[in-house]
Motif scaffolding. Structure first.
Motif, PDB file in Angstrom:
ATOM      1  N   ARG A 192      38.094  -1.293 163.980  1.00  0.00           N
ATOM      2  CA  ARG A 192      37.368  -1.981 165.049  1.00  0.00           C
ATOM      3  C   ARG A 192      36.413  -3.024 164.496  1.00  0.00           C
ATOM      4  O   ARG A 192      35.692  -3.666 165.253  1.00  0.00           O
ATOM      5  N   LYS A 193      36.371  -3.168 163.196  1.00  0.00           N
ATOM      6  CA  LYS A 193      35.404  -4.049 162.542  1.00  0.00           C
ATOM      7  C   LYS A 193      33.982  -3.778 163.041  1.00  0.00           C
ATOM      8  O   LYS A 193      33.208  -4.704 163.269  1.00  0.00           O
ATOM      9  N   ALA A 194      33.655  -2.524 163.266  1.00  0.00           N
ATOM     10  CA  ALA A 194      32.316  -2.174 163.732  1.00  0.00           C
ATOM     11  C   ALA A 194      31.406  -2.064 162.508  1.00  0.00           C
ATOM     12  O   ALA A 194      31.111  -0.979 162.014  1.00  0.00           O
ATOM     13  N   MET A 195      30.989  -3.238 162.016  1.00  0.00           N
ATOM     14  CA  MET A 195      30.299  -3.295 160.718  1.00  0.00           C
ATOM     15  C   MET A 195      28.992  -2.514 160.686  1.00  0.00           C
ATOM     16  O   MET A 195      28.709  -1.812 159.711  1.00  0.00           O
ATOM     17  N   ALA A 196      28.174  -2.659 161.760  1.00  0.00           N
ATOM     18  CA  ALA A 196      26.862  -2.018 161.750  1.00  0.00           C
ATOM     19  C   ALA A 196      27.017  -0.498 161.674  1.00  0.00           C
ATOM     20  O   ALA A 196      26.374   0.167 160.853  1.00  0.00           O
ATOM     21  N   GLU A 197      27.910   0.035 162.510  1.00  0.00           N
ATOM     22  CA  GLU A 197      28.117   1.483 162.506  1.00  0.00           C
ATOM     23  C   GLU A 197      28.725   1.946 161.186  1.00  0.00           C
ATOM     24  O   GLU A 197      28.396   3.012 160.677  1.00  0.00           O
TER      25      GLU A 197
ATOM     26  N   ASN B  75      27.605  -0.378 174.438  1.00  0.00           N
ATOM     27  CA  ASN B  75      28.640   0.496 173.881  1.00  0.00           C
ATOM     28  C   ASN B  75      28.881   1.722 174.752  1.00  0.00           C
ATOM     29  O   ASN B  75      29.855   2.430 174.555  1.00  0.00           O
ATOM     30  N   GLU B  88      34.558  -4.913 167.299  1.00  0.00           N
ATOM     31  CA  GLU B  88      33.152  -4.801 167.699  1.00  0.00           C
ATOM     32  C   GLU B  88      32.275  -5.171 166.519  1.00  0.00           C
ATOM     33  O   GLU B  88      31.579  -4.332 165.962  1.00  0.00           O
ATOM     34  N   PRO B  89      32.306  -6.440 166.101  1.00  0.00           N
ATOM     35  CA  PRO B  89      31.673  -6.766 164.819  1.00  0.00           C
ATOM     36  C   PRO B  89      30.147  -6.743 164.804  1.00  0.00           C
ATOM     37  O   PRO B  89      29.561  -6.563 163.744  1.00  0.00           O
ATOM     38  N   ASP B  91      26.235  -5.495 166.406  1.00  0.00           N
ATOM     39  CA  ASP B  91      25.308  -4.807 167.292  1.00  0.00           C
ATOM     40  C   ASP B  91      24.207  -5.817 167.595  1.00  0.00           C
ATOM     41  O   ASP B  91      23.452  -6.206 166.706  1.00  0.00           O
ATOM     42  N   ARG B 183      26.805  -4.774 172.388  1.00  0.00           N
ATOM     43  CA  ARG B 183      27.660  -5.156 171.266  1.00  0.00           C
ATOM     44  C   ARG B 183      28.370  -6.470 171.572  1.00  0.00           C
ATOM     45  O   ARG B 183      28.647  -6.771 172.732  1.00  0.00           O
TER      46      ARG B 183
END
Lengths: 392, 210
Positions: A192-197, B75, B88-89, B91, B183
């Motif tokens: 998901r490229k959820a970098m912060a998480e 989110n 979801e790059p 925050d 997000r």
């Protein structure tokens, strides 16, 4: 069921009506002709087979997508194919068992119990090609080139090609030595490229900082060709990753020389098909909406469960989706209405109709004018003639 | 001319005001006043960027299908939507709150199988499944606090910002489920096929929020 509901089709199941079906079939033939000229032999995998052989080595996603029925003859579970690649891999490993590279292609309808997304068909028509017994970058280059040439053969313009390599993530995740659950979490975040998480989770896991920083950076390693060089510098202490990058760079350079006008995009964290892919993965996006019409990659170990581990790489094209993206309609042949008429013998009329059909006309023997007809067959001045139909 | 980039924002002044001020920080301004207009699509001072104003859940759906290339959504919405199709790059760090379990302050002895009222059906299901508790979920669309008071449900799963609404209805927050903030989401195919256009915008937002 109410009488008005009898025409209703299940979710994600569609009729393909004449105009669309004609286009689709012409595309299918052109694709198969293309494969043929590259030496790919056509095979017809069965619609159903035992679940064990259909699903081994392919992972959980395909299991959920596969319709299952009990075989009343053997009492074993059978699956209706959701993908043909494992079937073709089985043919190569077991049914054919030839030495050296084997090139196979196929076309047919698969069935998905769950659609890929809300709007996707549950009966995708797939046309694909697989190359077995070639583990080098040359095999991947051949398959990606074939995918591009095939799309061009059906007049697809504006092709974007994406290239990645799942083995880079796999190598890093194996270095972490984490349990399966944590691995799954990281996989989801990277995908998901959820970098912060991702950064938060990695710091909670207390990984070695060098390794954590590589994993955090991975989702950002996407973009144009410069990404490959940037990645080389980042992974300079990891020869295994450098080898994978060099492989990708070699393929890229060859593709650039072959296809100067195509846009290439790189994403080292693209993990599509992670469960069975083992190296390079690629996809083709076409048209204004950028639909993913063709996808593929290397899957070297799938044949192992059938008794023969072989290099394997291939792709398939989703024909229903491709047909939506391609505007070109095949030119419809001239249509002739030949209702029985007086004046000459049936034998001479029949001969004339046969010769018209041989010349490529479409001739039908009943219908109403003007309809969609271009000509009407009439007997005039002692010979059979085509009289143009006034469209009004 | 190339097609414009579409950025979907969540409607309602509570979400819109901080989103627009974040956009103003990176030099993007809508050409007309969104709050006083009934339109749903707005041009901006950036020729290649337009804004689309949607309900939160629809932001996720429009981005999933690539109608919008980018979107800003909480989110809570993304967890509830559960769809793929987007990255979801970032925050963005705005509109922070929490999803929590709440119940009556004096709820007494509860049965082993609870009824839970919520608009976040998927989040609630996942939370209780992970806890190993079997519950019945009741989907509501608003005024969650009423459910335990009237006996429709034993507890609720809802957004908690200050806790004032809970308190006013005799409820107390009980278990924390997840932190919420807005997000940035990006359609996967848009990023792959329009990377050069989207990346500067994503980087600017990243700078503005870090």
């Amino acid at each position: 069921m109410d009488i008005v509901d009898r025409w209703l089709l299940p979710d994600g199941i569609e009729d393909i009506l004449p105009e669309e079906a004609r286009k689709l079939e012409l595309m299918r033939r052109k694709l198969l002709d293309q494969f043929d000229s590259w030496g790919y032999e056509y095979v017809i995998p069965p619609m159903v087979e035992f679940l064990d052989s259909l699903l081994t080595g392919t992972g959980h996603d395909l299991d959920l997508k596969t319709f299952k029925v009990t075989d009343l003859v053997s009492g074993r579970m059978m699956g209706i194919r959701a993908d043909m690649t494992p079937q073709v891999a089985r043919m190569d490993a077991h049914s054919l068992n030839r030495p050296g590279p084997v090139r196979l292609c196929y076309s047919g309808t698969a069935l998905h119990s769950q659609a890929d997304n809300m709007l996707a068909s549950r009966t995708p028509i797939k046309v694909g090609a697989e190359l077995f017994g070639d583990t080098g970058p040359g095999g991947d280059l051949e398959i990606v080139s074939l995918m591009i040439e095939s799309l061009r053969a059906v007049q697809v313009e504006a092709i974007n090609i994406e290239l990645g390599d799942v083995s880079i993530f796999r190598y890093l995740i194996e270095l972490t030595d984490l349990d399966q659950r944590s691995q799954d979490v990281l996989f989801g975040l990277v995908q998901r490229k959820a970098m912060a998480e991702l950064a938060t989770v990695l710091s909670d896991l207390e990984l070695e900082p060098g390794l954590a920083s590589m994993l955090v950076a991975l989702p950002g390693l996407c973009g144009d060709e410069s990404v490959l060089e940037k990645s080389r510098q980042m992974f300079t202490d990891h020869p295994q990753i450098l080898a994978r990058l060099d492989n990708l760079i070699w393929i890229t350079q060859a593709l650039r020389e072959r296809f100067a006008d195509i846009e290439f995009y790189y994403d080292l964290s693209e993990l599509r098909g992670y469960n069975y892919h083992t190296g390079i993965v690629f996809a083709a996006y076409v048209g204004k909406s950028g639909a993913a019409v063709a996808k593929g990659g290397r899957y070297d170990h799938v044949g192992e469960v059938f008794g023969r581990a072989r290099g394997a790489t291939g792709f398939d094209i989703q024909l229903n989706q491709l047909a939506r993206e391609v505007g070109v309609m095949p030119i419809a042949p001239m249509r002739v209405l030949a209702t029985p008429n007086e004046g000459a013998t049936e034998a001479s009329r029949w001969q004339f109709i046969r010769s018209l059909r041989e010349q490529g006309y479409t001739v039908v023997e009943s219908g109403e004018l003007p309809g969609s007809f271009d000509f009407e067959l009439v007997f005039q001045d002692t010979e059979w003639q085509l009289r143009p139909v006034d469209p009004s | 001319m190339k097609e414009q980039i579409t950025l979907a924002l969540t409607k309602g002044s509570r979400a819109l005001v901080p989103s627009l001020s974040l956009l103003a920080d990176i030099g993007v301004e809508p050409l007309e006043d969104i709050s006083s207009s009934r339109k749903l699509v707005f041009p901006t001072n950036q020729e290649n960027l337009r804004l689309m104003i949607l309900r939160g859940m629809d932001v996720a759906t429009y981005v999933e299908h690539g109608i919008a290339d980018l979107g800003m959504a909480g989110n809570d919405v993304l967890l509830e939507h559960g769809g793929g199709g987007y990255y979801e790059p970032l925050d963005l760090g705005i509109l922070k709150c929490q999803v929590m379990v709440a119940g009556l302050a004096d709820e007494g002895v509860l049965p082993p199988r609870l009824r839970i009222a919520t608009k976040f059906v998927n989040i609630a299901k996942r939370y209780y499944a992970e806890k190993g508790a079997q519950v019945d979920i009741i989907k509501l669309y608003g005024a969650m606090e009423l459910a335990p008071v009237t006996g429709l449900a034993h507890r609720i799963v809802d957004i908690v910002e200050t806790g004032d609404t809970l308190k006013a209805n005799g409820l107390v927050p009980m278990d924390f489920i997840v932190d919420i903030s807005t997000r940035l989401i990006v359609n996967k195919i848009s990023l792959k096929t329009r990377f050069a256009e989207l990346q500067p915008l994503i980087e600017a937002l990243e700078k503005a929020t870090s």
